[in-house]
Write a protein that holds these residues in place. Structure first.
Motif, PDB file in Angstrom:
ATOM      1  N   GLY A 110     -15.955 -38.452  15.889  1.00 33.49           N
ATOM      2  CA  GLY A 110     -15.505 -37.056  15.828  1.00 33.49           C
ATOM      3  C   GLY A 110     -14.089 -36.940  15.306  1.00 33.49           C
ATOM      4  O   GLY A 110     -13.780 -36.044  14.505  1.00 33.49           O
ATOM      5  N   LEU A 111     -13.201 -37.851  15.759  1.00 35.19           N
ATOM      6  CA  LEU A 111     -11.818 -37.796  15.303  1.00 35.19           C
ATOM      7  C   LEU A 111     -11.721 -38.160  13.821  1.00 35.19           C
ATOM      8  O   LEU A 111     -10.964 -37.536  13.063  1.00 35.19           O
ATOM      9  CB  LEU A 111     -10.968 -38.753  16.145  1.00 35.19           C
ATOM     10  CG  LEU A 111      -9.455 -38.749  15.862  1.00 35.19           C
ATOM     11  CD1 LEU A 111      -8.883 -37.353  16.039  1.00 35.19           C
ATOM     12  CD2 LEU A 111      -8.743 -39.749  16.767  1.00 35.19           C
ATOM     13  N   LEU A 112     -12.517 -39.172  13.385  1.00 35.52           N
ATOM     14  CA  LEU A 112     -12.524 -39.534  11.975  1.00 35.52           C
ATOM     15  C   LEU A 112     -13.033 -38.387  11.123  1.00 35.52           C
ATOM     16  O   LEU A 112     -12.476 -38.099  10.054  1.00 35.52           O
ATOM     17  CB  LEU A 112     -13.385 -40.785  11.762  1.00 35.52           C
ATOM     18  CG  LEU A 112     -13.505 -41.263  10.311  1.00 35.52           C
ATOM     19  CD1 LEU A 112     -12.136 -41.631   9.745  1.00 35.52           C
ATOM     20  CD2 LEU A 112     -14.468 -42.458  10.207  1.00 35.52           C
ATOM     21  N   ARG A 113     -14.101 -37.723  11.589  1.00 31.62           N
ATOM     22  CA  ARG A 113     -14.636 -36.573  10.838  1.00 31.62           C
ATOM     23  C   ARG A 113     -13.565 -35.494  10.689  1.00 31.62           C
ATOM     24  O   ARG A 113     -13.383 -34.931   9.602  1.00 31.62           O
ATOM     25  CB  ARG A 113     -15.855 -36.016  11.553  1.00 31.62           C
ATOM     26  CG  ARG A 113     -16.449 -34.764  10.850  1.00 31.62           C
ATOM     27  CD  ARG A 113     -17.554 -34.098  11.646  1.00 31.62           C
ATOM     28  NE  ARG A 113     -18.721 -34.969  11.808  1.00 31.62           N
ATOM     29  CZ  ARG A 113     -19.068 -35.564  12.943  1.00 31.62           C
ATOM     30  NH1 ARG A 113     -18.300 -35.382  14.039  1.00 31.62           N
ATOM     31  NH2 ARG A 113     -20.128 -36.317  13.012  1.00 31.62           N
ATOM     32  N   ALA A 114     -12.842 -35.179  11.753  1.00 31.57           N
ATOM     33  CA  ALA A 114     -11.815 -34.133  11.708  1.00 31.57           C
ATOM     34  C   ALA A 114     -10.689 -34.513  10.753  1.00 31.57           C
ATOM     35  O   ALA A 114     -10.209 -33.680   9.965  1.00 31.57           O
ATOM     36  CB  ALA A 114     -11.267 -33.877  13.103  1.00 31.57           C
ATOM     37  N   LYS A 115     -10.272 -35.801  10.813  1.00 33.86           N
ATOM     38  CA  LYS A 115      -9.176 -36.224   9.935  1.00 33.86           C
ATOM     39  C   LYS A 115      -9.603 -36.188   8.464  1.00 33.86           C
ATOM     40  O   LYS A 115      -8.847 -35.726   7.592  1.00 33.86           O
ATOM     41  CB  LYS A 115      -8.703 -37.628  10.321  1.00 33.86           C
ATOM     42  CG  LYS A 115      -7.880 -37.673  11.608  1.00 33.86           C
ATOM     43  CD  LYS A 115      -7.378 -39.063  11.881  1.00 33.86           C
ATOM     44  CE  LYS A 115      -6.556 -39.112  13.184  1.00 33.86           C
ATOM     45  NZ  LYS A 115      -5.271 -38.401  13.044  1.00 33.86           N
ATOM     46  N   LEU A 116     -10.807 -36.694   8.179  1.00 33.04           N
ATOM     47  CA  LEU A 116     -11.258 -36.689   6.781  1.00 33.04           C
ATOM     48  C   LEU A 116     -11.460 -35.263   6.260  1.00 33.04           C
ATOM     49  O   LEU A 116     -11.213 -34.976   5.095  1.00 33.04           O
ATOM     50  CB  LEU A 116     -12.547 -37.504   6.644  1.00 33.04           C
ATOM     51  CG  LEU A 116     -12.407 -39.019   6.859  1.00 33.04           C
ATOM     52  CD1 LEU A 116     -13.754 -39.716   6.652  1.00 33.04           C
ATOM     53  CD2 LEU A 116     -11.356 -39.610   5.932  1.00 33.04           C
TER      54      LEU A 116
END
Length: 596
Positions: A110-116
């Motif tokens: 989830g955090l990777l999705r938000a950052k990307l």
């Protein structure tokens, strides 16, 4: 937007897991098992973003980040470092060495999705900005005229493709950092006051260029962009036109003189007595031949004035006798039209003015004939001589229908007529006032059209004894945010006074003038609320006259604040000069505002 992500990790299992996570999020991914492999991939294809493990045996993430920055080509590429180490010190060190973000392992989907998603938006904006910048650069490079940008100190910052043909005074091609003096032969302050400049091309060819100038700001830094238009071809066309007009005019003058001479002999009975109908026809031919002669004279004067070939014989002249002579020369025309000629102040104002007597008579003949032509029978045309600020004013006023306000702004231009149709009541070519203005200005004076309740009124101003306004004379303080407007007004008022300019009220207050301003001129445009601006302008004037000059307010507003106003959009240099003359002429009375 699908991103191309480079994942760098020396451990195959964690690398493949992170690559799979990136693919699941809908992005294209490439893996590298070392820092060297990542840098080799970047030589072939540049990713949109990098997920970089900090701890690798051959080259750690800190060194990889530094080398990636050397290869990014100036385009921002987010580097997100990952690590399973505890604590934040290593992440802080990575950010200090060029990384943009960090993720702790194991990486949260989830955090990777938000950052990307965040970087996807940022990179999209970067792409739009880069496209816009490239478009602006392409437009600038495809402008055929050289365009230069200088900083506030006069150093060359950038220039377009057309400017690559230019050289400095030593023949060297233009380069960033070149000084204004090395390119134009003058400092920036002197260049800003020019309308034309002389330049040199690579190879040594020199040419004259028209100078277009704009001042703009980047944060608090001032820049000047110059557009340089080569006038060589235009000047050549103008010379050819002038030579053609001069040749044709001379060729017309010779046969016309013979025709008028023959008509005079016939009217005098050289070929015998003629019947009354024939004499009437001869008079019509003679009158129209004389009119044609005046037109040819106007064209000859025009070509001499515009080609700067008209020689003036100026010397100090008593003005009153010249005005009496002008009135006498036009008395016959006035009698035929049933118009009276009156004068005022000729005896009360004994003053000498440096001018060319013959050309002054030509000016007065134009003004008086126009006034007589437009005055109804039984009315009078008046000529008034009166002292004015640092000089003398001659006013010619008629009692005709007056001047159309729509025509006032262009009435002193070439071929200008209030009625341009072929049904106009009065004849003429539209050259009279244009030639009059050029003659007056060549003799050091100025002509203006006065705003009067009835009829038309023209005023000539000449400096007394031919002296130019003293450098220590009246000071006019001009507050205007637009640089071009400041330069234009300073040029218009230069013969009358010394103009000190400021871009804002704050700058005006900071000026150290050697004498208090006799008049403060201000434009409320972009200077805050108009009422507050006018209050501050009054305070700045310290009880001296104030004039609002702009087009962002109206008559009702100016009446409400009690300040005189001149509409910049509907007035020309003559109108502004006359308004300033009116104020300067009464400046001895503190607080007097006589401009309406």
């Amino acid at each position: 937007m699908q991103l191309q992500i480079l994942v760098v990790d020396d451990i195959a299992e964690s690398r493949e897991a992170l690559c799979a996570l990136v693919r699941d999020l809908g992005h294209f991914v490439v893996g590298a098992d070392s820092g060297h492999a990542a840098l080799a991939l970047m030589q072939c294809s540049r990713p949109d973003a990098v997920l970089l493990d900090l701890l690798m045996p051959d080259m750690d993430g800190f060194e990889v980040t530094r080398r990636m920055r050397e290869l990014d080509g100036g385009r921002w590429m987010p580097v997100i470092v990952t690590s399973s180490l505890q604590g934040e010190e290593h992440f802080i060190h990575a950010l200090e060495n060029g990384a943009d973000d960090f993720l702790a392992r194991p990486v949260s989907a989830g955090l990777l999705r938000a950052k990307l998603r965040h970087y996807e938006d940022v990179l999209g904006l970067q792409s739009q900005i880069a496209t816009l910048a490239q478009r602006q650069s392409d437009i600038l490079d495809n402008i055929l005229d050289p365009v230069l940008t200088l900083d506030a100190s006069g150093r060359l910052e950038e220039f377009n493709r057309a400017a690559h043909t230019l050289a400095d005074l030593h023949g060297r091609p233009l380069a960033a950092g070149a000084t204004c003096r090395s390119v134009f032969g003058m400092e920036l302050t002197a260049l800003l006051a020019q309308r034309e400049c002389r330049l040199r091309r690579v190879g040594g060819e020199e040419f004259v260029a028209e100078l277009g100038l704009s001042e703009w700001r980047d944060q608090d830094r001032v820049h000047f962009t110059l557009v340089l238009r080569d006038l060589t071809e235009q000047r050549q066309v103008e010379r050819m036109k002038d030579e053609f007009l001069a040749t044709v005019s001379h060729e017309l003058r010779t046969p016309l003189t013979s025709v008028l001479g023959a008509l005079g002999l016939l009217a005098g009975g050289a070929a015998g007595a003629l019947p009354p109908p024939a004499l009437s026809l001869l008079e019509v031919a003679r009158r129209n031949g004389t009119r044609l002669g005046r037109l040819i004279d106007d064209i000859l004067d025009l070509t001499k004035l515009e080609g700067d070939r008209l020689v003036l014989h100026q010397r100090p002249q008593a003005l009153a006798p010249l005005l009496r002579e002008a009135l006498s020369a036009n008395q016959g025309y006035a009698d035929r039209a049933g118009v009276k000629l009156a004068s005022e102040g000729l005896d009360a104002t004994p003053v000498e003015v440096r001018l060319d007597a013959d050309r002054f008579q030509q000016v007065m003949a134009n003004l008086l004939s126009n006034a007589i032509k437009h005055t109804p029978a039984g009315e009078a045309v008046s000529v008034t001589l009166a002292p004015a600020a640092q000089g003398v004013r001659v006013t010619v006023r008629d009692r005709g229908p007056g001047i159309d306000p729509r025509f006032r702004a262009r009435m002193f231009e070439k071929f200008s007529q209030a009625d341009g149709t072929d049904r106009r009541a009065q004849g003429g070519t539209g050259l009279g006032l244009y030639i009059t203005r050029m003659l007056v200005e060549r003799m050091g004076g100025r002509i203006t059209a006065d705003d009067v309740a009835q009829g038309g009124s023209f005023s000539l101003w000449f400096p007394a004894n031919g002296a130019a306004p003293r450098a220590g004379g009246p000071v006019v303080l001009h507050v205007e945010s637009d640089f071009e407007a400041r330069r234009r007004v300073a040029g218009w008022l230069a013969p009358l006074c010394r103009v000190e300019s400021a871009a804002s009220l704050e700058q005006a207050a900071a000026l150290r003038l050697d004498a208090p301003p006799a008049l403060v001129v201000g434009n409320p445009k972009e200077q805050g609320a108009p009422v507050e601006f006018c209050t501050a302008l009054r305070r700045l004037a310290g009880g001296r006259p104030v004039l609002l000059y702009g087009d962002t307010v109206d008559r009702a507003f100016c009446d409400s604040v009690g300040l005189p106003w001149l509409n910049a959009a509907r007035s020309g240099p003559q109108d502004l000069a006359q308004a300033v003359l009116n104020v300067l002429g009464s400046a001895a009375r503190p607080g007097a505002n006589n401009v309406k």
